[in-house]
Design an enzyme around this catalytic site. Structure first.
Site, mmCIF file in Angstrom:
data_model
loop_
_atom_site.group_PDB
_atom_site.id
_atom_site.type_symbol
_atom_site.label_atom_id
_atom_site.label_comp_id
_atom_site.label_asym_id
_atom_site.label_seq_id
_atom_site.Cartn_x
_atom_site.Cartn_y
_atom_site.Cartn_z
ATOM 1 N N ARG A 167 -11.351 -33.460 -49.106
ATOM 2 C CA ARG A 167 -12.375 -33.434 -50.177
ATOM 3 C C ARG A 167 -12.348 -34.703 -51.025
ATOM 4 N NH1 ARG A 167 -13.288 -30.230 -47.162
ATOM 5 N NH2 ARG A 167 -13.403 -27.977 -47.400
ATOM 6 N N SER A 217 -16.676 -23.255 -53.756
ATOM 7 C CA SER A 217 -15.308 -23.117 -54.276
ATOM 8 C C SER A 217 -15.159 -24.021 -55.484
ATOM 9 C CB SER A 217 -14.290 -23.540 -53.218
ATOM 10 O OG SER A 217 -14.378 -22.679 -52.119
ATOM 11 N N GLU A 307 -12.889 -29.117 -57.420
ATOM 12 C CA GLU A 307 -13.650 -29.643 -56.286
ATOM 13 C C GLU A 307 -15.049 -30.010 -56.797
ATOM 14 O OE1 GLU A 307 -13.275 -27.437 -52.600
ATOM 15 O OE2 GLU A 307 -15.305 -27.984 -52.016
#
Ligand SMILES: Cc1cc2nc3c(=O)[nH]c(=O)nc-3n(C[C@H](O)[C@H](O)[C@H](O)COP(=O)(O)OP(=O)(O)OC[C@H]3O[C@@H](n4cnc5c(N)ncnc54)[C@H](O)[C@@H]3O)c2cc1C
Length: 311
Positions: A167, A217, A307
């Site tokens: 990520r 998320s 995130e």
């Protein structure tokens, strides 16, 4: 300074509402908003903003973004749209194209590489910035090169220069525009790939019910390699997946499910899913995120990282 109203070449909206432009449906207004549907327009508008010293904020699908409450100064520029062209096992997609469109078209051509990313909202550009992924794979695996605008000129950079990690990418560190992405696929079987894609979408729809107001998320999973031994001793090893400790497990261990601050509630069925239950504010999101981060740190000695991107 030339005001955007005077810049008639592009459509620029004043006092545009931001909440409808993100999947989280949170945010106030932007002083100015423009939408670029092509890489050329994207660069032209950004170049113009730079020349006129107008603060510039970039976004695309708005599926990983938390807009601020109140008024965002300057120009918010959305790259949304573009084209895809395939040649053999490769394709070049404009950054503003929906990832889902590239997934569908590649599967239709019997090209394997993106099927496990089925159902991830947002654009290909956004996916490259955050190295989006699911089910053990991420977009970095098939990126060959990326065309960027570095604030001065357009150029193609190699996959190595993208510094992809979990990520993570160079695009989170630099203010570059992601214009086009060259992807390299493997030969596959269209019917088999379609089956995988449908199966994944069916699973995802159980977690992300259509219409849910969320950014996916919220916190990143935690790489075991980054965790001190003392913290690792407090983790149930059976929860580790692919070298990562799911943020959901850590959050659920501190009682996150069902917690609420203002209009934000953590889903009762998933500890890492922040849901806007109505009139949530970015301030509610940050407050709840900080409460949970502290709880996880106290219990495990692990500092969770978002995130999602706050603007
Ligand atoms: C229901 C749901 C499920 C999700 N599931 C997943 C999942 O399984 N896996 C996963 O990885 N993510 C998931 N996400 C998060 C999100 O969809 C991805 O991160 C997606 O790739 C973001 O793309 P976007 O176009 O919406 O980016 P945005 O949210 O618009 O932008 C994200 C960041 O990228 C930057 N950016 C976007 N485009 C450009 C560009 N062209 N040039 C420069 N910077 C740019 C923005 O400045 C911003 O900082 C999910 C989100 C939702 C709502």
């Amino acid at each position: 300074m030339t005001r955007p109203e005077a810049f008639t070449q592009f459509k620029i909206k004043k006092d545009a509402k931001l909440a409808p432009l993100s999947t989280f449906k949170i945010g106030g207004v932007s002083e100015y908003l423009a939408i670029a549907e092509t890489p050329e327009k994207f660069v032209d508008i950004a170049e113009w903003a730079k020349k006129n010293k107008i603060p510039l904020t970039i976004f695309a699908g708005g599926s990983n973004t938390v807009f601020p409450d109140g008024k965002l100064k300057g120009l918010v520029l959305r790259f949304f749209g573009g084209k895809i062209s395939f040649q053999g096992k490769e394709c070049v997609a404009d950054g503003g194209v929906l990832l889902g469109e590239v997934v569908k078209k590649s599967i239709g051509r019997g090209l394997s590489g993106l099927e496990t990313l089925s159902g991830i909202p947002g654009t290909v550009g956004g996916a490259v910035v955050g190295n989006a992924g699911a089910y053990g794979h991420s977009i970095a695996e098939i990126v060959k090169s990326v065309e960027i605008w570095d604030g001065k000129k357009k150029r193609w950079i190699s996959k190595r220069e993208c510094n992809f990690a979990y990520r993570q990418s160079v695009f989170k560190e630099r203010q570059w525009l992601v214009l086009r992405i060259r992807l390299g696929f493997k030969a596959g079987n269209a019917a088999a790939l379609r089956r995988i894609s449908r199966h994944i979408i069916a699973i995802r729809e159980k977690k992300y019910k259509p219409g849910i107001k969320c950014p996916g998320s919220f916190f990143k999973n935690v790489l075991v390699a980054d965790v001190p031994r003392k913290s690792l001793e407090r983790i149930d090893r059976s929860k580790i997946i692919d070298g990562k400790i799911p943020a959901g497990y850590l959050l659920e261990s501190v009682g996150s499910k069902g917690m609420r601050v203002g209009g934000i509630e953590i889903a009762s069925f998933h500890g890492n899913l922040f849901v806007n239950k109505g009139r949530a504010k970015a301030a509610d999101v940050r407050k709840l995120a900080n409460i949970l981060r502290k709880k996880v740190y106290r219990k495990f000695g692990i500092m969770l990282e978002e995130e999602v991107r706050y603007i």
